[in-house]
Scaffold this active site. Structure first.
Site, short mmCIF file in Angstrom:
data_model
loop_
_atom_site.label_atom_id
_atom_site.label_comp_id
_atom_site.label_asym_id
_atom_site.label_seq_id
_atom_site.Cartn_x
_atom_site.Cartn_y
_atom_site.Cartn_z
N ASP A 204 14.20 19.85 106.04
CA ASP A 204 15.01 18.87 105.81
C ASP A 204 16.72 19.33 105.83
O ASP A 204 16.78 20.70 105.98
CB ASP A 204 14.75 18.30 104.62
CG ASP A 204 15.17 19.01 103.44
OD1 ASP A 204 15.56 20.22 103.56
OD2 ASP A 204 15.01 18.40 102.16
N ASP A 206 19.90 19.00 103.47
CA ASP A 206 20.41 18.62 101.92
C ASP A 206 21.74 18.65 101.87
O ASP A 206 22.60 19.39 102.33
CB ASP A 206 19.83 19.77 100.97
CG ASP A 206 18.34 19.98 101.07
OD1 ASP A 206 17.53 19.07 100.68
OD2 ASP A 206 17.99 21.39 101.75
N ASP A 293 18.33 14.93 102.30
CA ASP A 293 18.19 14.61 100.93
C ASP A 293 19.72 14.68 100.62
O ASP A 293 20.46 15.48 101.13
CB ASP A 293 17.84 15.82 100.06
CG ASP A 293 16.02 15.86 100.34
OD1 ASP A 293 15.54 14.79 100.53
OD2 ASP A 293 15.73 16.76 99.95
N1 CTP Z 1 15.57 20.59 94.63
C1 CTP Z 1 15.54 20.08 93.27
N2 CTP Z 1 14.93 18.84 92.99
C2 CTP Z 1 14.11 18.45 93.85
C3 CTP Z 1 14.08 18.76 95.22
C4 CTP Z 1 14.88 20.00 95.68
O1 CTP Z 1 16.20 20.46 92.50
N3 CTP Z 1 13.37 17.33 93.58
C5 CTP Z 1 16.39 21.69 94.88
C6 CTP Z 1 15.55 22.99 95.13
O2 CTP Z 1 15.56 23.77 93.74
C7 CTP Z 1 16.09 23.84 96.04
C8 CTP Z 1 16.96 22.67 96.79
O3 CTP Z 1 16.67 21.63 96.10
O4 CTP Z 1 16.69 24.57 95.37
C9 CTP Z 1 16.57 22.58 98.24
O5 CTP Z 1 15.24 22.17 98.43
P1 CTP Z 1 14.47 22.01 99.51
O6 CTP Z 1 15.27 21.03 100.44
O7 CTP Z 1 13.21 21.57 99.38
O8 CTP Z 1 14.39 23.52 100.11
P2 CTP Z 1 15.17 24.60 100.92
O9 CTP Z 1 15.54 25.76 100.39
O10 CTP Z 1 16.38 23.58 101.45
O11 CTP Z 1 14.25 24.86 102.32
P3 CTP Z 1 14.10 24.01 103.69
O12 CTP Z 1 14.85 24.96 104.72
O13 CTP Z 1 12.62 24.06 103.93
O14 CTP Z 1 14.44 22.73 103.52
MN MN Z 2 16.10 21.79 102.46
MN MN Z 3 15.47 18.85 100.22
#
Ligand code: CTP
Ligand code: MN
Ligand code: MN
Ligand code: MN
Length: 369
Positions: A204, A206, A293
């Protein structure tokens, strides 16, 4: 005399937040094996076991060289008996039986396929698996009632299971930037999550949004979402309001791991016009669905939010564990509480937070634990 293989590797510190964990490392095969077992434990809701395998994998990611013999790992922290057994087997036989069996198991395959649906967690997937549902197609045929998130998850399954690339993340960044500047001039957005750590793909995109004048960010998410929706950028969104009640000298409730910022979990419709690199759109389609997100933080909490949302998830967990066990402090994405001094510690940058925790500063690219 010992050959290069025997050279002892310097013992690394045991918390991932005490070391650099780069994106590219020297022990991919071993780490992949441990990741499968971690994933399987997480899908079986065995969190402790999952964390143990993740910690072992992260230790290997921090090593400056390739491991050829398990003896080279003597004295290293984070490696339990089970992880060491897996590592030894992979080094000696090329594969580990348990890992291969797990990868091939119907349950593991089904759980991965089902939790790959946006809105479906391990609990739900496990319930469906036990009813004989193994794939998203089985699910559709089953006639189960799905919630709004899960319906979107099934509808955009293929797109959402394609990795998002940096170019697409940047294209979405421009759209969010436009939305934010339209509804609140002066507000700023920061790319967080995996892309901030230097990853080239992610599941995703963020973003963290704030405004330098404290209070101006209130209600911002609803406005941003309305603007994006009116422009046709949103296929799905769920906004959660800020539930963080700040009293005079800190949070009214103790900070928990789950933060309480105003946030939006969404699915964007990214068109060819916005991203010139949409080669992964199939056939005649001119757009793709991308998970995005967005989080809004008050300016005074920005550094904590930035640190908390940059990840990786294991790095965050290790920071909080370090804070509690080594410093008697509680770290959240909102604040840092010092239990000894009985006060909240303020910080204006990630560097200051590391310093307050008594840690060397680790930049985002070193947080890929
Ligand atoms: N996070 C959070 N609360 C949530 C979801 C996510 O605090 N409900 C934080 C996680 O701790 C993480 C960050 O948001 O540090 C990013 O989460 P995520 O997008 O799931 O992972 P990524 O590290 O960005 O990996 P990816 O590349 O797969 O998206
Ligand atoms: Mn992410
Ligand atoms: Mn995320
Ligand atoms: Mn992820």
């Amino acid at each position: 005399l010992c050959g290069a293989d025997e050279l002892a590797v310097v013992s690394l510190p045991s918390y991932a937040c005490q070391r650099h964990t780069p994106l590219l490392h020297h022990n991919t095969v071993l780490i992949d094996a441990l990741s499968i077992l971690a994933e399987n434990a997480e899908l079986s809701e065995n969190e402790g076991r999952g964390v143990a395998f993740r910690r072992a994998g992260a230790l290997l990611k921090s090593l400056p060289q390739e491991i050829r013999r398990v003896e080279q790992l003597r004295g290293q922290p984070c490696l339990g008996d089970h992880s060491l057994r897996v590592i030894k087997e992979v080094l000696e036989d090329g594969v580990c039986c348990e890992v291969e069996t797990t990868k091939e198991s119907r349950q593991f395959k089904a759980m991965k396929a089902l939790t790959g649906i946006f809105g479906v967690g391990a609990k739900t997937a496990d319930r469906w698996f036990r009813e004989g549902i193994h794939t998203p197609s089985d699910l559709q045929r089953s006639g189960h009632n799905l919630n709004r998130a899960q319906r979107a998850g099934v509808q955009y399954y293929d797109d959402l299971n394609q990795p998002v690339r940096k170019a697409e993340a940047d294209a979405i960044g421009l759209i969010v930037e436009k939305a934010v500047s339209e509804v609140l001039p002066g507000a700023k957005i920061t790319l967080i999550g995996g892309f901030r750590r230097g990853k080239e793909t992610g599941h995703d995109v963020d973003f963290l949004i704030t405004h330098p004048e404290e209070g101006r960010e209130e209600g911002l998410m609803a406005k941003v979402v309305s603007w994006l929706e009116a422009q046709g950028f949103l296929l799905y969104h769920k906004t959660t309001r800020n539930s963080y009640l700040e009293s005079k000298d800190g949070p009214a409730r103790p900070p928990s791991n789950m933060d309480r910022f105003e946030r939006c979990f969404s699915i964007f419709r990214l068109t060819r016009e916005e991203s010139s690199m949409l080669s992964q759109c199939s056939g005649s389609r001119s757009w793709m669905a991308v998970r995005v997100d967005m989080v809004v933080s008050p300016y005074s909490q920005f550094a904590f939010a930035l640190l908390g949302w940059t990840g990786s998830k294991l790095f965050e967990r290790e920071l909080r564990r370090w804070a509690v066990h080594e410093r008697a402090m509680t770290l959240s994405s909102h604040t840092l509480y010092d239990s000894t001094k009985r006060q909240y510690l303020r910080a204006n940058s990630e560097e200051e937070i590391f310093a307050l925790l008594g840690l060397e500063y680790i930049p985002p690219c070193g947080r890929n634990a």
